[in-house]
Motif scaffolding. Structure first.
Motif, PDB file in Angstrom:
ATOM      1  N   UNK A  39      70.922 -18.499 -14.306  1.00  0.00           N
ATOM      2  CA  UNK A  39      70.231 -19.396 -13.375  1.00  0.00           C
ATOM      3  C   UNK A  39      70.091 -18.787 -11.981  1.00  0.00           C
ATOM      4  N   UNK A  40      71.143 -18.120 -11.502  1.00  0.00           N
ATOM      5  CA  UNK A  40      71.079 -17.537 -10.151  1.00  0.00           C
ATOM      6  C   UNK A  40      70.082 -16.380 -10.117  1.00  0.00           C
ATOM      7  N   UNK A  41      70.064 -15.536 -11.152  1.00  0.00           N
ATOM      8  CA  UNK A  41      69.139 -14.387 -11.152  1.00  0.00           C
ATOM      9  C   UNK A  41      67.701 -14.906 -11.234  1.00  0.00           C
ATOM     10  N   UNK A  42      67.468 -15.934 -12.051  1.00  0.00           N
ATOM     11  CA  UNK A  42      66.113 -16.492 -12.150  1.00  0.00           C
ATOM     12  C   UNK A  42      65.666 -17.039 -10.796  1.00  0.00           C
ATOM     13  N   UNK A  43      66.584 -17.699 -10.095  1.00  0.00           N
ATOM     14  CA  UNK A  43      66.234 -18.235  -8.763  1.00  0.00           C
ATOM     15  C   UNK A  43      65.979 -17.085  -7.788  1.00  0.00           C
ATOM     16  N   UNK A  44      66.767 -16.007  -7.918  1.00  0.00           N
ATOM     17  CA  UNK A  44      66.655 -14.901  -6.962  1.00  0.00           C
ATOM     18  C   UNK A  44      65.333 -14.147  -7.091  1.00  0.00           C
ATOM     19  N   UNK A  45      64.704 -14.171  -8.266  1.00  0.00           N
ATOM     20  CA  UNK A  45      63.451 -13.410  -8.418  1.00  0.00           C
ATOM     21  C   UNK A  45      62.217 -14.271  -8.109  1.00  0.00           C
ATOM     22  N   UNK A  46      62.431 -15.549  -7.792  1.00  0.00           N
ATOM     23  CA  UNK A  46      61.285 -16.384  -7.418  1.00  0.00           C
ATOM     24  C   UNK A  46      60.793 -15.970  -6.031  1.00  0.00           C
ATOM     25  N   UNK A  47      59.487 -16.156  -5.763  1.00  0.00           N
ATOM     26  CA  UNK A  47      59.001 -15.815  -4.419  1.00  0.00           C
ATOM     27  C   UNK A  47      59.730 -16.647  -3.371  1.00  0.00           C
ATOM     28  N   UNK A  48      60.086 -16.019  -2.237  1.00  0.00           N
ATOM     29  CA  UNK A  48      60.814 -16.788  -1.216  1.00  0.00           C
ATOM     30  C   UNK A  48      59.961 -17.936  -0.678  1.00  0.00           C
ATOM     31  N   UNK A  49      60.585 -19.085  -0.464  1.00  0.00           N
ATOM     32  CA  UNK A  49      59.852 -20.205   0.133  1.00  0.00           C
ATOM     33  C   UNK A  49      60.829 -21.097   0.897  1.00  0.00           C
ATOM     34  N   UNK A  50      60.321 -21.773   1.873  1.00  0.00           N
ATOM     35  CA  UNK A  50      61.145 -22.669   2.683  1.00  0.00           C
ATOM     36  C   UNK A  50      61.428 -23.950   1.942  1.00  0.00           C
ATOM     37  N   UNK A  51      62.400 -24.727   2.428  1.00  0.00           N
ATOM     38  CA  UNK A  51      62.785 -25.954   1.718  1.00  0.00           C
ATOM     39  C   UNK A  51      61.640 -26.949   1.584  1.00  0.00           C
ATOM     40  N   UNK A  52      60.664 -26.908   2.528  1.00  0.00           N
ATOM     41  CA  UNK A  52      59.572 -27.892   2.462  1.00  0.00           C
ATOM     42  C   UNK A  52      58.310 -27.300   1.831  1.00  0.00           C
ATOM     43  N   UNK A  53      58.327 -26.012   1.484  1.00  0.00           N
ATOM     44  CA  UNK A  53      57.134 -25.394   0.877  1.00  0.00           C
ATOM     45  C   UNK A  53      56.944 -25.915  -0.544  1.00  0.00           C
ATOM     46  N   UNK A  54      55.673 -26.059  -0.990  1.00  0.00           N
ATOM     47  CA  UNK A  54      55.443 -26.481  -2.373  1.00  0.00           C
ATOM     48  C   UNK A  54      55.826 -25.357  -3.329  1.00  0.00           C
ATOM     49  N   UNK A  55      56.113 -25.680  -4.591  1.00  0.00           N
ATOM     50  CA  UNK A  55      56.442 -24.625  -5.547  1.00  0.00           C
ATOM     51  C   UNK A  55      55.252 -23.681  -5.717  1.00  0.00           C
ATOM     52  N   UNK A  56      55.519 -22.399  -5.966  1.00  0.00           N
ATOM     53  CA  UNK A  56      54.399 -21.456  -6.107  1.00  0.00           C
ATOM     54  C   UNK A  56      53.524 -21.800  -7.305  1.00  0.00           C
ATOM     55  N   UNK A  57      52.246 -21.455  -7.182  1.00  0.00           N
ATOM     56  CA  UNK A  57      51.331 -21.721  -8.301  1.00  0.00           C
ATOM     57  C   UNK A  57      51.493 -20.646  -9.361  1.00  0.00           C
ATOM     58  N   UNK A  58      51.191 -21.003 -10.597  1.00  0.00           N
ATOM     59  CA  UNK A  58      51.247 -20.021 -11.685  1.00  0.00           C
ATOM     60  C   UNK A  58      52.660 -19.851 -12.206  1.00  0.00           C
ATOM     61  N   UNK A  59      52.770 -19.060 -13.296  1.00  0.00           N
ATOM     62  CA  UNK A  59      54.102 -18.901 -13.896  1.00  0.00           C
ATOM     63  C   UNK A  59      55.050 -18.133 -12.987  1.00  0.00           C
ATOM     64  N   UNK A  60      56.323 -18.507 -13.051  1.00  0.00           N
ATOM     65  CA  UNK A  60      57.345 -17.828 -12.247  1.00  0.00           C
ATOM     66  C   UNK A  60      57.771 -16.536 -12.943  1.00  0.00           C
ATOM     67  N   UNK A  61      58.301 -15.555 -12.189  1.00  0.00           N
ATOM     68  CA  UNK A  61      58.688 -14.280 -12.815  1.00  0.00           C
ATOM     69  C   UNK A  61      59.745 -14.477 -13.905  1.00  0.00           C
ATOM     70  N   UNK A  62      59.692 -13.581 -14.895  1.00  0.00           N
ATOM     71  CA  UNK A  62      60.651 -13.639 -16.003  1.00  0.00           C
ATOM     72  C   UNK A  62      61.826 -12.694 -15.745  1.00  0.00           C
ATOM     73  N   UNK A  63      62.907 -12.954 -16.465  1.00  0.00           N
ATOM     74  CA  UNK A  63      64.087 -12.071 -16.440  1.00  0.00           C
ATOM     75  C   UNK A  63      64.440 -11.728 -17.889  1.00  0.00           C
TER      76      UNK A  63
END
Ligand code: SF4
Ligand code: SF4
Ligand code: SF4
Length: 353
Positions: free
Chosen positions: A65-89
């Motif tokens: 779970x931590x590695x999956x979170x770490x490879x997501x694009x950085x975003x602020x607490x109020x930013x919307x989730x990124x569009x498209x599929x998130x990176x895989x591990x």
């Protein structure tokens, strides 16, 4: 014997170079002989640091779970989730680790579509304490692992040890050595039959309640309450563990035997129906406490009562998180000491006036 380390490195290089995954979670050599450490390769060049041997005893599902979170694009607490599929591990997975990944999917901790599982049918991991006992505690500077033996060397020490004799107890009784989910299988599937999975548990079950309690107290007496067992377990991810809670304080902070016993009993129950007997907790324990015997007993009970084992089917509900009308309920109707029985509870005695 297949060159699994080479295959892991090759698969990692390929997946990272193609941009299919943002990281490959596996193992790198540790600082001492007979040790490894978890390692996430982020580039094809880093993939060359990945290794594989019988001392890969930590469960990488714990870090997913931590590695999956770490490879997501950085975003602020109020930013919307990124569009498209998130990176895989990508992650290496033996039979039990793959089942822990299934439990994490069932519990909503990870999403299957974000994983590339590199399956490794397991020959069993090695218990370094058993190796040290075999050489009488002498210093070991080098270990070479063959198909069926370990060659151990140190000052004045040149010994060959049959590999199976020093395999961990959980691996010796494992009946699911081949991963249950994977995207690539890096070796031929392994089948293990004729294993008496619960011989150690049956020995303890055969004791009288007094002897069993004495056994339990003896077994956990050296516990330091360091919580390494909890910290390496992929099932222990509560934001605040009951042992750290102070309002209410469920467990005292001292080494009082009652607090230590409570920690072990409650943690084992929290793992019931979820534990895959990966053995990471026992391997991490600095005091050599066989705490798996508690979770193994609960694994046996869940298998007998619910006919199921943890992590075999991502689509199935967890046995203790779902209700079925035919769930066993003898503990309600006929518990130890007689219980209520089908006729209901015995009439209450009138209180003396
Ligand atoms: S011991 Fe229980 S409360 Fe503590 S982290 Fe594990 S599951 Fe959560
Ligand atoms: S309780 Fe121990 S054996 Fe069970 S999943 Fe956790 S680390 Fe593995
Ligand atoms: S790792 Fe061992 S010593 Fe540490 S809390 Fe767990 S059982 Fe106790």
């Amino acid at each position: 014997m297949p060159d699994l380390a080479g295959q892991i490195r090759a698969a990692a290089r390929e997946l990272l170079a193609a941009g299919e995954v943002a990281a490959v979670l596996g193992f790198a050599p540790g600082p001492l002989p007979m040790t490894t450490r978890p390692f996430a390769a982020r580039t094809p060049a880093e993939a060359d640091r990945l290794t594989w041997n019988g001392f890969c005893v930590m469960n990488p599902a714990n870090l997913l779970p931590e590695i999956l979170a770490a490879v997501e694009p950085p975003r602020g607490p109020k930013d919307p989730p990124p569009e498209g599929p998130l990176p895989k591990v990508a992650v290496v997975a033996t039979g039990c680790w793959s089942r822990n990944i299934v439990v994490q999917i069932q519990e909503g901790r990870v999403r299957r579509e974000r994983l590339v599982i590199l399956g490794i049918p397991s020959r069993g991991m090695i218990d370094r304490r058993k190796v040290l006992r075999r050489v009488g505690g002498r210093e070991i500077r080098r270990v070479e692992e063959g198909a069926h033996e370990l060659r151990v060397e140190g000052p004045g020490l040149h010994e060959t040890i049959p590999r199976w004799e020093v395999v961990r107890d959980n691996c010796r009784t494992c009946v699911h050595p081949t991963p249950v989910v994977y995207d690539r299988l890096l070796a031929e599937p392994v089948e293990r039959t004729g294993v008496d999975r619960y011989a150690q548990v049956a020995e303890i079950e055969a004791m009288t309640p007094e002897d069993r309690w004495a056994w339990f107290r003896r077994e956990i007496a050296p516990c330091l309450r360091c919580y390494a067992c909890r910290n390496v377990c992929p099932l222990c991810y509560c934001p605040t563990c009951f042992v750290d809670d102070s309002r209410p304080q469920w467990v005292g902070k001292s080494l009082d035997p009652a607090d230590t016993a409570l920690f072990h009993l409650l943690r084992a129950y929290h793992c019931a129906g979820r534990c895959t007997d990966c053995g990471a907790c026992e391997s991490a324990c600095p005091m050599g406490i066989r705490l798996r015997l508690l979770t193994k007993k609960l694994e046996k009970d869940v298998l007998e009562l619910f006919g199921t084992e943890a992590g075999l089917d991502p689509g199935a509900p967890l046995p203790l998180a779902a209700f079925r009308p035919d769930d066993p309920d003898e503990f309600l109707t006929a518990g130890p000491g007689g219980g209520a029985g089908p006729e209901g509870p015995p009439p209450r005695e009138e209180e003396p006036a």
